[in-house]
Write a protein that holds these residues in place. Sequence first.
Motif, mmCIF file in Angstrom:
data_model
loop_
_atom_site.group_PDB
_atom_site.id
_atom_site.type_symbol
_atom_site.label_atom_id
_atom_site.label_comp_id
_atom_site.label_asym_id
_atom_site.label_seq_id
_atom_site.Cartn_x
_atom_site.Cartn_y
_atom_site.Cartn_z
ATOM 1 N N ALA A 31 34.828 44.782 46.637
ATOM 2 C CA ALA A 31 35.736 44.198 45.651
ATOM 3 C C ALA A 31 35.008 43.261 44.700
ATOM 4 C CB ALA A 31 36.854 43.438 46.356
ATOM 5 N N TYR A 32 35.605 43.086 43.534
ATOM 6 C CA TYR A 32 35.141 42.074 42.574
ATOM 7 C C TYR A 32 36.373 41.392 42.002
ATOM 8 C CZ TYR A 32 32.717 39.799 38.731
ATOM 9 O OH TYR A 32 32.207 38.870 37.875
ATOM 10 N N HIS A 33 36.461 40.082 42.205
ATOM 11 C CA HIS A 33 37.618 39.325 41.727
ATOM 12 C C HIS A 33 37.190 38.058 40.999
ATOM 13 C CE1 HIS A 33 40.396 41.972 43.795
ATOM 14 N NE2 HIS A 33 39.698 41.826 44.908
ATOM 15 N N GLY A 34 36.086 38.151 40.253
ATOM 16 C CA GLY A 34 35.637 36.995 39.499
ATOM 17 C C GLY A 34 34.678 36.136 40.293
ATOM 18 N N ASP A 44 40.507 33.223 31.447
ATOM 19 C CA ASP A 44 39.947 34.546 31.704
ATOM 20 C C ASP A 44 40.402 35.039 33.070
ATOM 21 O OD1 ASP A 44 38.415 33.170 33.593
ATOM 22 O OD2 ASP A 44 36.528 33.390 32.524
ATOM 23 N N GLY A 45 39.857 36.188 33.474
ATOM 24 C CA GLY A 45 40.268 36.790 34.729
ATOM 25 C C GLY A 45 39.851 36.005 35.949
ATOM 26 N N GLY A 75 35.332 29.268 41.947
ATOM 27 C CA GLY A 75 35.198 28.685 43.275
ATOM 28 C C GLY A 75 35.973 29.365 44.374
ATOM 29 N N ILE A 76 37.295 29.503 44.213
ATOM 30 C CA ILE A 76 38.090 30.164 45.237
ATOM 31 C C ILE A 76 37.943 31.667 45.111
ATOM 32 C CG2 ILE A 76 40.401 30.485 46.196
ATOM 33 C CD1 ILE A 76 41.152 27.752 45.182
ATOM 34 N N GLY A 77 37.914 32.169 43.890
ATOM 35 C CA GLY A 77 37.834 33.600 43.664
ATOM 36 C C GLY A 77 36.609 34.236 44.282
ATOM 37 N N ILE A 78 35.484 33.518 44.301
ATOM 38 C CA ILE A 78 34.258 34.102 44.843
ATOM 39 C C ILE A 78 34.380 34.336 46.342
ATOM 40 C CG2 ILE A 78 32.913 32.029 45.440
ATOM 41 C CD1 ILE A 78 30.544 33.356 43.932
ATOM 42 N N ARG A 79 35.358 33.711 46.982
ATOM 43 C CA ARG A 79 35.605 33.981 48.392
ATOM 44 C C ARG A 79 36.032 35.431 48.602
ATOM 45 N NH1 ARG A 79 39.721 29.355 50.126
ATOM 46 N NH2 ARG A 79 40.026 30.772 51.875
#
Length: 445
Positions: free
Chosen positions: A147-150, A114-115, A153-157
């Motif tokens: 912003a929203y990028h999923g 997924d994204g 673990g890393i993406g939530i940064r």
Amino acid sequence: MYQSGEKLAAATNLILHRTGQKEIQEGITVIVKGEGVWVYDQDGTQYLDMDSGVTRPVHAGYGREELARAAYDQMCQLAYFTPMQFANVPAIKLSEKLAQIAPGEINNFTFECDGSEAVETAMKLARHYHYYRGDKARFKIISRRGAYHGVNGIGIRALGTVMPMRQMMEPLTPGSVFIESPYCYRCPCNLKYPECEIACARDLSRIIEFEGPEYISVFIGEPIQQGFGAFKPPKEYWQIIREICDKYGILLIMDEVICGFGRTGKMFATEHFNIQPDLITMAKGITSGYVPLGAVGCTGKVLEPIDIFNHLHTYGNHPVPCAVGLENIDIIIREKLVENSAEMGKYFLEALKPLEQHPSVGEVRGTGLWLAVDFTMDKKTRAPYPVANLLNMVARAKQKGAIIKMMGMALEFAPPLIIKKEEIDLAVKVIEQCITEEEKALNLT
């Protein structure tokens, strides 16, 4: 088929995402069927889906037997094999197809579920690029407020929104850096375009110098931003960001998870800005939501120094969703859905524009079939609009047979790319009714 009195019972064993206990107690709608741009609930009630399954993946519409057949045929031939040290034909073919249609020099691809996974994988690829080049200290990620990028673990940064999913998971992994977004309707810098000279983009240099260029890996952003409701930045914005990233050796990730595959009237929204990203992330429209699939594309420049990509997801490069993705892209091209998105998006925008005459409507905007109506309590000051009243309009629309959603202080619309004028006309009628009713409830004149 579920009955309305059984709504709660039907949901008791199922954990729902981002759904409050009050909503569950009031009864959760069970969607049981989709056809074209319409979905049907457990009572047989019909809804015009103006947000493609709410999270916006259903580009080709519901009930496409070709996509089901593609999955079935591939399952019968090869249901699964590892993405490590082996390849499969659908993944190879899909990477070749994407290389033909992706922006510029994006020609290498890997596939995820997924994204959120795609964003995380893109960040890992970027880290690998710097590591193998000897820049082992580059770990920081620059995103934008709003912003929203999923949520992985890393993406939530890079999650720049003030949301419980971010606050509950804090402290974030070190290296999360944010700049302001180009939200011109409510400029965070209290400036006005074009006199601002795109200060929100140019401020990136200052942030980089403060954080230390030698520690920054990537800048990530959606070409058109969802957080405020389908907001397209000024035309100069991305060129400035690209130039600054190049100056400091920072990779640029364009997050096309929502924007890609025709949503904005181009195959990829990056095409609106005439820049070359180093990596792009994709999902949603890649399979029209029929099966889970995300993807990461990168240039040869990114891949060249990497000896081995130290990464493994069990369902990476999965042959079944890759087969569906191939068929879905063929549908999008064959049926000219990108062109329909541009044409119907223009029609939809023109139909929504008169809503700006309402006292609570601050701005109507859109690119292709991704549009928004931004609300305010005071047009002069652009004062915030209460979330509760936006949710009221979402509920009113549902009662009238249309599914819409809120985003920021806006109502957002992203229907399937197969939508026709008469369906848009119906949606606009419902939207205007909801606005009028809510304004009366607020005593706005």
